[in-house]
Design an enzyme around this catalytic site. Sequence first.
Site, mmCIF file in Angstrom:
data_model
loop_
_atom_site.group_PDB
_atom_site.id
_atom_site.type_symbol
_atom_site.label_atom_id
_atom_site.label_comp_id
_atom_site.label_asym_id
_atom_site.label_seq_id
_atom_site.Cartn_x
_atom_site.Cartn_y
_atom_site.Cartn_z
ATOM 1 N N LYS A 79 0.908 -1.091 0.039
ATOM 2 C CA LYS A 79 0.004 -0.126 0.204
ATOM 3 C C LYS A 79 0.827 1.231 -0.160
ATOM 4 C CE LYS A 79 -4.478 0.889 0.386
ATOM 5 N NZ LYS A 79 -5.496 -0.025 -0.441
ATOM 6 N N GLY A 178 -26.319 1.102 0.839
ATOM 7 C CA GLY A 178 -25.346 1.662 0.267
ATOM 8 C C GLY A 178 -25.472 1.126 -1.336
HETATM 9 P P1 NAD Z 1 -19.571 4.420 -3.527
HETATM 10 O O1 NAD Z 1 -19.041 5.813 -3.024
HETATM 11 O O2 NAD Z 1 -19.802 4.551 -4.999
HETATM 12 O O3 NAD Z 1 -20.807 4.179 -2.762
HETATM 13 C C1 NAD Z 1 -21.041 4.202 -1.125
HETATM 14 C C2 NAD Z 1 -22.572 4.537 -1.222
HETATM 15 O O4 NAD Z 1 -22.937 4.436 0.218
HETATM 16 C C3 NAD Z 1 -23.213 5.745 -1.727
HETATM 17 O O5 NAD Z 1 -24.188 5.576 -2.205
HETATM 18 C C4 NAD Z 1 -23.236 6.456 -0.451
HETATM 19 O O6 NAD Z 1 -24.329 7.716 -0.435
HETATM 20 C C5 NAD Z 1 -23.476 5.364 0.745
HETATM 21 N N1 NAD Z 1 -23.386 5.949 2.021
HETATM 22 C C6 NAD Z 1 -22.093 6.217 2.566
HETATM 23 N N2 NAD Z 1 -22.183 6.381 3.940
HETATM 24 C C7 NAD Z 1 -23.226 5.841 4.407
HETATM 25 C C8 NAD Z 1 -23.813 5.757 5.455
HETATM 26 N N3 NAD Z 1 -23.259 6.278 6.751
HETATM 27 N N4 NAD Z 1 -25.035 5.276 5.537
HETATM 28 C C9 NAD Z 1 -25.635 4.931 4.444
HETATM 29 N N5 NAD Z 1 -25.303 5.060 3.338
HETATM 30 C C10 NAD Z 1 -23.970 5.473 3.130
HETATM 31 O O7 NAD Z 1 -18.548 3.447 -2.916
HETATM 32 P P2 NAD Z 1 -18.245 1.913 -3.540
HETATM 33 O O8 NAD Z 1 -17.059 2.026 -4.568
HETATM 34 O O9 NAD Z 1 -19.534 1.405 -4.046
HETATM 35 O O10 NAD Z 1 -17.742 1.148 -2.165
HETATM 36 C C11 NAD Z 1 -18.574 0.632 -1.144
HETATM 37 C C12 NAD Z 1 -17.900 0.033 -0.330
HETATM 38 O O11 NAD Z 1 -17.306 -1.113 -0.936
HETATM 39 C C13 NAD Z 1 -16.779 0.719 0.384
HETATM 40 O O12 NAD Z 1 -16.813 0.329 1.691
HETATM 41 C C14 NAD Z 1 -15.592 0.253 -0.285
HETATM 42 O O13 NAD Z 1 -14.065 0.286 0.397
HETATM 43 C C15 NAD Z 1 -15.722 -1.062 -0.590
HETATM 44 N N6 NAD Z 1 -15.153 -1.781 -1.730
HETATM 45 C C16 NAD Z 1 -15.269 -1.239 -2.981
HETATM 46 C C17 NAD Z 1 -14.471 -1.620 -4.212
HETATM 47 C C18 NAD Z 1 -14.696 -1.199 -5.414
HETATM 48 O O14 NAD Z 1 -14.299 -1.959 -6.463
HETATM 49 N N7 NAD Z 1 -15.231 0.091 -5.565
HETATM 50 C C19 NAD Z 1 -13.602 -3.011 -3.871
HETATM 51 C C20 NAD Z 1 -13.372 -3.507 -2.704
HETATM 52 C C21 NAD Z 1 -14.375 -2.867 -1.576
#
Ligand code: NAD
Length: 348
Positions: A79, A178
Amino acid sequence: MQITEIQVDGYEKVVRCHDEESGLHALIAVHNTTLGPALGGMRMLPYVSEDEALFDVLRLSRGMTFKSAVAETGLGGGKSVIIGDPKELKSEALFLAMGRFVESLGGKYITAEDMNIGIEDLEVVKRETRWVTGLSRDSGSSGNPSPYTARGCFQGMRAVVEHAGLGTLKGTRVLLQGIGAVGGRLAVLLKEAGAHVTICDINEERASEMSREHGFDVVPDEGHAALECDIYAPCARGAGINDDTIPALRCKAVAGCANNQLLEPRHADELRSRGILYAPDYVLNAGGIINVSVELLPGGYEEVEALRRIDRIYDNLKLLFEISENENISTREAAQRLAESRLEEAGS
Ligand code: NAD
């Protein structure tokens, strides 16, 4: 540019970079390369001290070793963190310096997107080093990981419903928090498979829009975890499974894409003692990193190969559930043991 090494027990290499000209102050941690070069994202945050940044980069790089070991990406864990406010400090000179810093490790560390770092930043980093992944599909790279993360979660959820005695996803009630890049796509896949999907999001407008478009039910985010369902899928943020929420849960399984869902490791045991099956987050959400890892194969990125490997998340979860039952341990502990045994096998 000044690069200095920091000795940390249990880590192969931890380095600090100071570049006065561009203002770069960054750390790279290579936790373990037993299974391959250390891949992990680059994040930029206004850490209050180098110690805080060091704590983050050590914790995250170690997590990447375990994630990749279970997902069998052929990669190790690493990282990088840039210390500073992205709104104030981002510049071309800063990312060129970061590129030279990554290059100084000669391929032992391979970088990718993470918090506050976008493809446009990585394009600049790439001018100084070839050890960059996850750029746009047009440039021969693997592109946006989110749809692949969603696909992997979907495959893992098939294993969850089977193990939880729910049969198939058809008719399964999923409560998904989410509805973002991953959660939104996952909800659509679940609906297409015949699941009954209820969503909530802090962004109520987005939740309503998704509901209108795809026919999901919507509930308010506040108190949502107490809704009766078969699978609760946290797809927003970490630490949502804790002492306050666990007693309220009325589900048979917890399986979502959010990172670090458990506030503390002991919460995995707490779920288990209540008969709630937990799909370890870093196993379920490995689709994105598996997709990126395919870029590094000798033939370069091939989507068909990426999907074939992502779909193995189903098998990985089946294996973890079996280990958990046979050894009478939580699924979180089972994932840890599986990763450790793969590292030991490769290292011996
Ligand atoms: P994103 O920012 O596109 O979506 C997150 C969603 O959650 C948004 O719609 C936001 O409004 C909502 N949100 C945020 N805080 C909230 C809360 N306190 N209560 C309710 N809703 C809330 O993010 P993403 O890329 O979809 O990632 C989502 C999760 O998955 C994160 O924890 C991220 O670390 C994890 N993740 C993502 C990936 C990836 O490929 N994008 C890979 C591994 C893990």
